[in-house]
Design a protein around this motif. Structure first.
Motif, mmCIF file in Angstrom:
data_model
loop_
_atom_site.group_PDB
_atom_site.id
_atom_site.type_symbol
_atom_site.label_atom_id
_atom_site.label_comp_id
_atom_site.label_asym_id
_atom_site.label_seq_id
_atom_site.Cartn_x
_atom_site.Cartn_y
_atom_site.Cartn_z
ATOM 1 N N LEU A 188 0.835 -1.204 0.000
ATOM 2 C CA LEU A 188 0.000 0.000 0.000
ATOM 3 C C LEU A 188 0.871 1.257 0.000
ATOM 4 O O LEU A 188 0.579 2.226 -0.698
ATOM 5 C CB LEU A 188 -0.923 0.005 1.214
ATOM 6 C CG LEU A 188 -2.121 -0.946 1.154
ATOM 7 C CD1 LEU A 188 -2.780 -1.056 2.519
ATOM 8 C CD2 LEU A 188 -3.132 -0.469 0.125
ATOM 9 N N ALA A 189 1.944 1.224 0.783
ATOM 10 C CA ALA A 189 2.849 2.379 0.824
ATOM 11 C C ALA A 189 3.506 2.607 -0.534
ATOM 12 O O ALA A 189 3.487 3.731 -1.063
ATOM 13 C CB ALA A 189 3.909 2.173 1.903
ATOM 14 N N HIS A 190 4.052 1.552 -1.100
ATOM 15 C CA HIS A 190 4.872 1.709 -2.302
ATOM 16 C C HIS A 190 4.054 1.822 -3.584
ATOM 17 O O HIS A 190 4.393 2.609 -4.475
ATOM 18 C CB HIS A 190 5.831 0.519 -2.414
ATOM 19 C CG HIS A 190 6.719 0.368 -1.225
ATOM 20 N ND1 HIS A 190 7.203 -0.845 -0.795
ATOM 21 C CD2 HIS A 190 7.214 1.294 -0.348
ATOM 22 C CE1 HIS A 190 7.947 -0.667 0.285
ATOM 23 N NE2 HIS A 190 7.972 0.608 0.571
ATOM 24 N N LYS A 191 2.970 1.050 -3.672
ATOM 25 C CA LYS A 191 2.199 1.021 -4.922
ATOM 26 C C LYS A 191 1.084 2.062 -4.957
ATOM 27 O O LYS A 191 0.662 2.478 -6.035
ATOM 28 C CB LYS A 191 1.610 -0.369 -5.134
ATOM 29 C CG LYS A 191 2.671 -1.456 -5.319
ATOM 30 C CD LYS A 191 2.033 -2.831 -5.473
ATOM 31 C CE LYS A 191 3.101 -3.917 -5.622
ATOM 32 N NZ LYS A 191 2.499 -5.279 -5.733
ATOM 33 N N ALA A 195 1.411 7.048 3.190
ATOM 34 C CA ALA A 195 2.339 7.212 4.304
ATOM 35 C C ALA A 195 1.820 6.338 5.436
ATOM 36 O O ALA A 195 0.721 6.577 5.948
ATOM 37 C CB ALA A 195 2.415 8.663 4.737
ATOM 38 N N ILE A 196 2.576 5.325 5.793
ATOM 39 C CA ILE A 196 2.136 4.374 6.810
ATOM 40 C C ILE A 196 3.113 4.390 7.974
ATOM 41 O O ILE A 196 4.326 4.255 7.787
ATOM 42 C CB ILE A 196 2.013 2.958 6.218
ATOM 43 C CG1 ILE A 196 1.024 2.971 5.050
ATOM 44 C CG2 ILE A 196 1.577 1.956 7.292
ATOM 45 C CD1 ILE A 196 0.826 1.623 4.383
ATOM 46 N N VAL A 197 2.564 4.567 9.168
ATOM 47 C CA VAL A 197 3.366 4.574 10.392
ATOM 48 C C VAL A 197 2.806 3.508 11.320
ATOM 49 O O VAL A 197 1.622 3.526 11.657
ATOM 50 C CB VAL A 197 3.338 5.943 11.091
ATOM 51 C CG1 VAL A 197 4.200 5.912 12.357
ATOM 52 C CG2 VAL A 197 3.813 7.044 10.142
ATOM 53 N N VAL A 198 3.667 2.585 11.707
ATOM 54 C CA VAL A 198 3.277 1.496 12.606
ATOM 55 C C VAL A 198 4.092 1.617 13.883
ATOM 56 O O VAL A 198 5.325 1.682 13.832
ATOM 57 C CB VAL A 198 3.525 0.121 11.958
ATOM 58 C CG1 VAL A 198 3.193 -1.012 12.936
ATOM 59 C CG2 VAL A 198 2.706 -0.033 10.676
ATOM 60 N N VAL A 199 3.413 1.672 15.025
ATOM 61 C CA VAL A 199 4.122 1.600 16.304
ATOM 62 C C VAL A 199 3.901 0.201 16.868
ATOM 63 O O VAL A 199 2.785 -0.312 16.874
ATOM 64 C CB VAL A 199 3.658 2.689 17.295
ATOM 65 C CG1 VAL A 199 3.891 4.068 16.723
ATOM 66 C CG2 VAL A 199 2.211 2.525 17.702
ATOM 67 N N THR A 200 4.979 -0.421 17.325
ATOM 68 C CA THR A 200 4.888 -1.827 17.705
ATOM 69 C C THR A 200 6.118 -2.260 18.499
ATOM 70 O O THR A 200 7.139 -1.571 18.496
ATOM 71 C CB THR A 200 4.761 -2.711 16.441
ATOM 72 O OG1 THR A 200 4.552 -4.064 16.820
ATOM 73 C CG2 THR A 200 6.007 -2.609 15.572
#
Length: 229
Positions: A188-191, A195-200
């Protein structure tokens, strides 16, 4: 293009006996077309960081710019509209409506945001990828923790937001499901230029990230964590 920027963010909470500083001079940016991973143990300030980035909480000090807008300069109504139109949240609480089936969760999104959502075919593809297409007639109470988590991910993706903020999206998933979710978010980010931010604290997601950060004791630095997960 920079989708999210946090400048000198401080977040503190007053208790009867002290002033607890949860975030300490945090600086961060995330670009469209990238997957950023913010890693840290429980209690490091990850959820606070994410909700400030998405305008759910306000910082004690510092500037938050999301989707090109300075959140401090927006009214509460304008901030709500920005979140609705631009941000997809995957929160630990899941926030599924208990009296709606899985399929009806998406129909509710259509009522709140009638335009700009994914096509029926695109949604079906995400449900298939996440292994939950057979659950559309089930209610949240009948789902396992992992199934609920995957439904929450799909619901966050359905409005086709430019920004996706995810809090521990793989905590209840086994390794094969983690790989599916990680690859889906990276694609989803690349194609689709999200902008995706994951906190984990899930180190299994590291290989999917374009940038990695460590949040520890309220301080953020770029790079993989050195602590033992």
């Amino acid at each position: 293009m920079t989708a999210i920027e946090l400048k000198h963010i401080i977040k503190s909470f007053k208790t009867p006996t002290s002033n607890v500083e949860v975030l300490k001079d945090v600086n961060f940016s995330a670009d469209s077309g990238s997957l950023s991973l913010v890693l840290g143990p429980s209690g490091s300030g990850k959820s606070t960081f994410l909700t400030i980035a998405g305008g759910i909480q306000t910082p004690t000090d510092g500037v938050v710019q999301t989707a090109g807008k300075n959140l401090e300069q927006l009214s509460g109504k304008a901030r709500d509209a920005l979140r609705l139109d631009n941000i997809g949240f995957v929160l630990q609480s899941y926030n599924l409506v208990p009296y709606l089936t899985v399929g009806e969760q998406f129909k509710l999104v259509d009522k709140i945001k009638p335009k700009g959502n994914l096509s029926h075919e695109a949604l079906e593809g995400i449900l298939e990828d996440l292994g939950i297409a057979n659950l559309v007639n089930q209610y949240p109470a009948s789902l396992s923790g992992g199934q609920t988590q995957r439904v929450a991910i799909a619901r966050a993706l359905y409005p086709d937001p430019a920004i996706i903020l995810a809090d521990e999206p793989t905590a209840a998933l086994d390794s094969p499901r983690v790989a599916i979710v990680g690859q889906l978010l990276a694609d989803l980010a690349h194609k689709r230029n999200k902008a995706i931010v994951v906190v984990t604290h899930d180190l299994r997601l590291e290989k999917f990230a374009d940038r990695k950060f460590t949040l520890l004791d309220g301080r953020l630095k770029e790079g993989a964590p050195e602590y033992a997960a």
